[in-house]
Design an enzyme around this catalytic site. Structure first.
Site, PDB file in Angstrom:
ATOM      1  NE  ARG A   1      -4.115  -1.759   1.868  1.00 22.52           N
ATOM      2  CZ  ARG A   1      -5.065  -2.181   2.752  1.00 22.52           C
ATOM      3  NH1 ARG A   1      -4.905  -1.859   4.257  1.00 22.52           N
ATOM      4  NH2 ARG A   1      -6.223  -2.919   2.621  1.00 22.52           N
TER       5      ARG A   1
ATOM      6  CE  LYS B   1     -17.775 -15.702  10.880  1.00 21.37           C
ATOM      7  NZ  LYS B   1     -18.103 -14.447  11.972  1.00 21.37           N
TER       8      LYS B   1
ATOM      9  N   GLY C   1      -7.336  -8.693   0.473  1.00 21.89           N
ATOM     10  CA  GLY C   1      -5.933  -8.881   1.060  1.00 21.89           C
ATOM     11  C   GLY C   1      -5.626 -10.293   0.710  1.00 21.89           C
TER      12      GLY C   1
ATOM     13  N   GLY D   1     -13.013  -3.867   1.868  1.00 15.74           N
ATOM     14  CA  GLY D   1     -14.269  -3.631   1.948  1.00 15.74           C
ATOM     15  C   GLY D   1     -15.144  -2.789   0.904  1.00 15.74           C
TER      16      GLY D   1
END
Length: 394
Positions: free
Chosen positions: A37, A198, A348, A371
């Site tokens: 980053r 999930k 990631g 996100g």
């Protein structure tokens, strides 16, 4: 999508405030373990400096408590790494919101790093007074932190309302261009790969994508929940039984779009040295853990990917960190890389898999975001992008 870009702005002699995403992983001693980053932020910073601007850069790092400075939350390691990469000293300014001597002394060509922005009270709540103070520090505000674009915070949203000029940096612009290309008017067929532990965290994304794409490939714990929804046993594998009905609903609403694994790689324990066993889904035992898709499933999915016109990828389909359970993710990574389709990958774990299997140079675009990438795929409005569009139209 219309917004102003840093490359369009004359920054000579002006003070430029760059909101970057320098939230890098660190080890227990605070040493940076992956500077991806930081490297991704360099083009915007270097461009502004080269064109005669005085540049201020800030970012969040970790989860500090607002109003409390701690060495563990400091951007000091970031300043050190920036200095190394740029070959120049990058001073770190601790108390910067109200300006002061450090700000008065800024000259064209100067570069400073402003301490962790989330230490400032009101940052996460997008406090209006804080945003106004920060806007007074600059002539040009640059958001180059797509990874935080889904959050309305003072340095990602509020300051953009009040700065004389607000624009997107090259990383932000590239992310938006790539995502728009992949989703707004994509080459067909469109294949999305969405995997992870999930279903609950990605359920709305799965529904939204299923409505847009031609094939939705699921993996990891998400795939296990879909296997369970199909009536098969998954042993002690990671899944969300409470969401079986939701998974069944997606399959029923979009028939034929969500291929479910037909074979899997199992183990009796979650460990790198666990013995791997390939078996049809129907043969999964009560004490088995599904840790990867099987070779027949991987081959079938690779063929789907090979025929795609556009590929969107978020998440590995197995526990790729363990070599015994990496074959499925490797097969898909290589299929994406070999495909002539336009491909965009984000998150990631996805980037880690891409790097492990050495295919980075054959992916169309690799997003540094997690996100924000997912929320864009879902079709949600990203506050930091929305305000740039508003300012661009004004």
């Amino acid at each position: 999508m219309s917004f102003r870009r840093l490359s369009d702005i004359d920054v000579r002699g002006r003070r430029v405030f760059v909101r970057a995403d320098l939230n890098v992983p660190q080890d227990d001693a605070g040493a940076i373990t992956d500077d991806t980053r930081i490297r991704a932020s360099l083009p915007g910073i270097s461009d502004a400096l080269a064109r005669g601007a005085a540049v201020m850069v800030t970012s969040h790092l970790g989860r500090p408590t607002e109003g409390e400075w701690r060495a563990a939350d400091s951007l000091a390691p970031i300043a050190k790494r920036l200095s190394e990469l740029l070959g120049r000293d990058v001073p770190l300014i601790r108390d910067w919101v109200d300006g002061g001597a450090w700000h008065d002394a800024l000259e064209p060509g100067d570069l400073v790093l402003l301490e962790n922005c989330r230490i400032n009270k009101g940052e996460k709540k997008d406090d209006d007074a804080l945003a106004r103070k920060m806007a007074k520090l600059c002539n040009v505000y640059v958001n180059d932190a797509f990874g935080t674009a889904h959050r309305a915070e003072a340095t990602t949203h509020g300051i953009a309302r009040y700065a004389p000029v607000a624009c997107a940096g090259p990383l932000m612009a590239a992310e938006l261009d790539a995502l728009t290309r992949a989703l707004a008017s994509p080459a067909r067929p469109v294949v999305a790969i969405v995997a992870g532990s999930k279903v609950s965290t990605k359920l709305t994304i799965l529904r939204a994508l299923a409505a847009k794409v031609d094939t939705l490939i699921v993996g990891g714990g998400i795939a296990n929940t879909f296997i369970l929804a199909g009536g098969a046993h998954i042993g002690k594998s990671l899944a969300e039984p409470d969401l079986v009905g939701e998974a069944q609903g997606i399959v029923a609403q979009f028939p034929g779009k969500v291929p479910v694994p037909v074979d899997v790689v199992c183990a009796k324990a979650f460990a790198a040295d666990a013995k791997a066993s390939v078996k049809p889904v129907a043969d999964v035992a009560d004490d088995d853990m599904i840790l990867d898709i099987g070779p027949r499933t991987a081959e079938a999915l690779a063929k789907i990917v090979a025929g795609a016109g556009t590929i969107v990828w978020n998440g590995p389909v197995g526990v790729f960190e363990f070599d015994a359970f990496a074959a499925g993710t490797r097969a898909l990574a290589e299929a994406v890389a070999a495909s002539s389709a336009y491909s965009i990958a984000g998150g990631g774990d996805t980037i880690a898999a891409i790097n492990k299997f050495g295919v980075a140079d054959r992916i169309g675009y690799i997003s540094t975001a997690g996100g924000a990438f997912l929320e864009f795929l879902e079709g949600k409005e990203l506050p930091a992008v929305a305000i740039l569009e508003q300012r661009g139209a004004g």
